[in-house]
Scaffold this active site. Structure first.
Site, PDB file in Angstrom:
ATOM      1  N   THR A 187       0.925  -1.095  -0.040  1.00 30.28           N
ATOM      2  CA  THR A 187      -0.150  -0.073  -0.140  1.00 30.28           C
ATOM      3  C   THR A 187       1.026   1.260   0.072  1.00 30.28           C
ATOM      4  O   THR A 187       1.984   1.161   0.433  1.00 30.28           O
ATOM      5  CB  THR A 187      -1.091  -0.012   1.340  1.00 30.28           C
ATOM      6  OG1 THR A 187      -1.888  -1.122   1.128  1.00 30.28           O
ATOM      7  CG2 THR A 187      -1.544   1.277   1.528  1.00 30.28           C
ATOM      8  N   ARG A 215     -15.064  -5.986  -0.657  1.00 32.67           N
ATOM      9  CA  ARG A 215     -14.476  -5.540   0.719  1.00 32.67           C
ATOM     10  C   ARG A 215     -13.613  -4.338   0.653  1.00 32.67           C
ATOM     11  O   ARG A 215     -13.083  -3.895  -0.489  1.00 32.67           O
ATOM     12  CB  ARG A 215     -13.401  -6.686   0.963  1.00 32.67           C
ATOM     13  CG  ARG A 215     -12.532  -6.481   2.286  1.00 32.67           C
ATOM     14  CD  ARG A 215     -11.212  -5.833   2.016  1.00 32.67           C
ATOM     15  NE  ARG A 215     -10.329  -5.661   3.250  1.00 32.67           N
ATOM     16  CZ  ARG A 215      -9.428  -5.010   3.382  1.00 32.67           C
ATOM     17  NH1 ARG A 215      -8.886  -4.185   2.238  1.00 32.67           N
ATOM     18  NH2 ARG A 215      -8.742  -4.834   4.413  1.00 32.67           N
ATOM     19  N   GLY A 239      -1.118  -1.534   6.537  1.00 35.94           N
ATOM     20  CA  GLY A 239      -1.002  -2.777   7.268  1.00 35.94           C
ATOM     21  C   GLY A 239      -2.445  -3.444   7.068  1.00 35.94           C
ATOM     22  O   GLY A 239      -3.134  -2.982   6.477  1.00 35.94           O
TER      23      GLY A 239
HETATM   24  N1  ASP Z   1      -4.420  -1.314   4.712  1.00 33.22           N
HETATM   25  C1  ASP Z   1      -4.762  -2.224   3.447  1.00 33.22           C
HETATM   26  C2  ASP Z   1      -5.981  -2.686   3.479  1.00 33.22           C
HETATM   27  O1  ASP Z   1      -6.196  -3.437   4.395  1.00 33.22           O
HETATM   28  C3  ASP Z   1      -3.545  -2.891   3.073  1.00 33.22           C
HETATM   29  C4  ASP Z   1      -1.948  -2.543   3.441  1.00 33.22           C
HETATM   30  O2  ASP Z   1      -1.906  -1.495   3.954  1.00 33.22           O
HETATM   31  O3  ASP Z   1      -1.201  -3.406   3.151  1.00 33.22           O
HETATM   32  O4  ASP Z   1      -6.635  -2.491   2.606  1.00 33.22           O
END
Ligand code: ASP
Length: 330
Positions: A187, A215, A239
């Site tokens: 991300t 989702r 995260g």
């Molecule tokens: N926070 C993002 C999500 O859950 C994924 C990530 O940060 O890796 O969509």
């Protein structure tokens, strides 16, 4: 002696010192653990994005212009889980989420579950600037994009070999997509303070590997994926979304800053709370109004870069902090 001390602390002098720290931009390329063969790409990508944001700031652009530019650069880089390179949902399709927030007005714009758009972060900004809403989702967000003349791209153009390979791998009955994702990161996000003292944040993602269709994670949710307030600073997070939302991580960190913690301590406290309270790992980039910044994570790695006072800072592993003159070309 006392007089000398007092004169040193005049508001003008303080303002001059603050001005010296501005502008600043800090970016991240996702929390997790990056495979060895992708570390260089990932570090180079965040460095280019920080440079791009800083160039905007030095040319008199706003912090909002800078974070949108930095995140667009990362969305265009197939190495990250945002824009081209996004992870695939259970059906093997790309659905993306993004948010921007303006610390001067507390205005924000977000999109979720959008398809066929190369730069969801630019669409999120259009939601903020051109509608009376702050969040559009799925087909409604795509319709709005069409009405704004945002070009649609083919779904295949956003899918990489790497994301298709990971999707197939995680279709196996014994697969653990969440663990696998925290093992790979991607991300993207940015925070910035411009020379006027205005603060902004931007975060963009393809979400979680093999997620259900529809989702939506933390990224486009205000206070979770990002938050910006000229009074306290800005945070962009990464995260496991379902965990970040439980603690509204971005707003939690700003709350700690509001209570008097330094930007670094506040970031660590927020991440530590998420770990102890809901067993969540993640990472953040944060700034305060004075231009002090932090790139902190509880995951194994997070690629990050910051640009300030003609210096590029960057790192990937915990404790790593390299610097380079911004005058040195890439
Ligand atoms: N926070 C993002 C999500 O859950 C994924 C990530 O940060 O890796 O969509």
């Amino acid at each position: 002696m006392i007089l000398l001390f007092l004169s040193f602390r005049t508001p003008q002098r303080y303002f001059a010192q603050v001005k010296d720290m501005l502008p600043v931009v800090v970016v991240h390329g996702g929390a997790g653990q990056i495979p060895k063969d992708r570390t260089e790409m990932s570090t180079a990508g965040v460095c280019s994005a920080a440079r791009a944001g800083y160039t905007i700031l030095c040319g008199g652009g706003s912090s909002m212009d800078a974070v949108v530019e930095a995140v667009s650069v990362l969305e265009n880089n197939p190495c990250y889980n945002a824009g081209c390179g996004s992870v695939l949902n259970i059906k093997g399709e790309v659905e993306m989420d993004a948010i921007v927030m303006d610390g001067k007005t507390l205005g924000s714009g977000a999109v979720s579950a959008v398809r066929n758009i190369a730069n969801p972060i630019q669409l999120a900004r259009l939601v903020m600037d051109k509608t009376s809403h702050s969040f559009l989702t799925a087909e409604g967000a795509n319709q709005f994009a069409r009405s704004m003349g945002v070009p649609e791209v083919s779904p295949e153009s956003l899918i990489t070999e790497y994301s298709r390979m990971r999707w197939v791998k995680n279709l196996a009955p014994d697969a653990n997509p969440v663990e696998s994702q925290m093992g790979k990161m991607g991300t993207v996000g940015a925070v910035a303070v411009d020379s006027e003292g205005n603060i902004a944040c931007a975060t963009s993602t393809g979400g979680m590997l093999n997620k259900m269709e529809g989702r939506v994670g933390d990224t486009p949710c205000i206070g979770s994926g990002g938050y910006a307030d000229n009074l306290f600073g800005a945070v962009s997070t990464t995260g496991h979304g379902e965990t970040i939302m439980k603690v509204t991580l971005a707003r939690l960190i700003l709350f700690y800053i509001e209570q008097g913690q330094s930007v670094e301590a506040a970031s660590d406290l927020g991440l530590a709370y998420m770990k102890s309270r809901v067993s969540g790992l993640g990472g953040v980039v944060s700034v305060d109004p004075q231009g002090r910044w932090a790139a902190r994570f509880s995951s194994q790695q997070m690629s990050w870069a910051a640009a300030q006072t003609e210096t590029l800072h960057y790192g990937l592993y915990a404790g790593e902090h390299f610097t380079q003159s911004l005058e040195k070309p890439l």
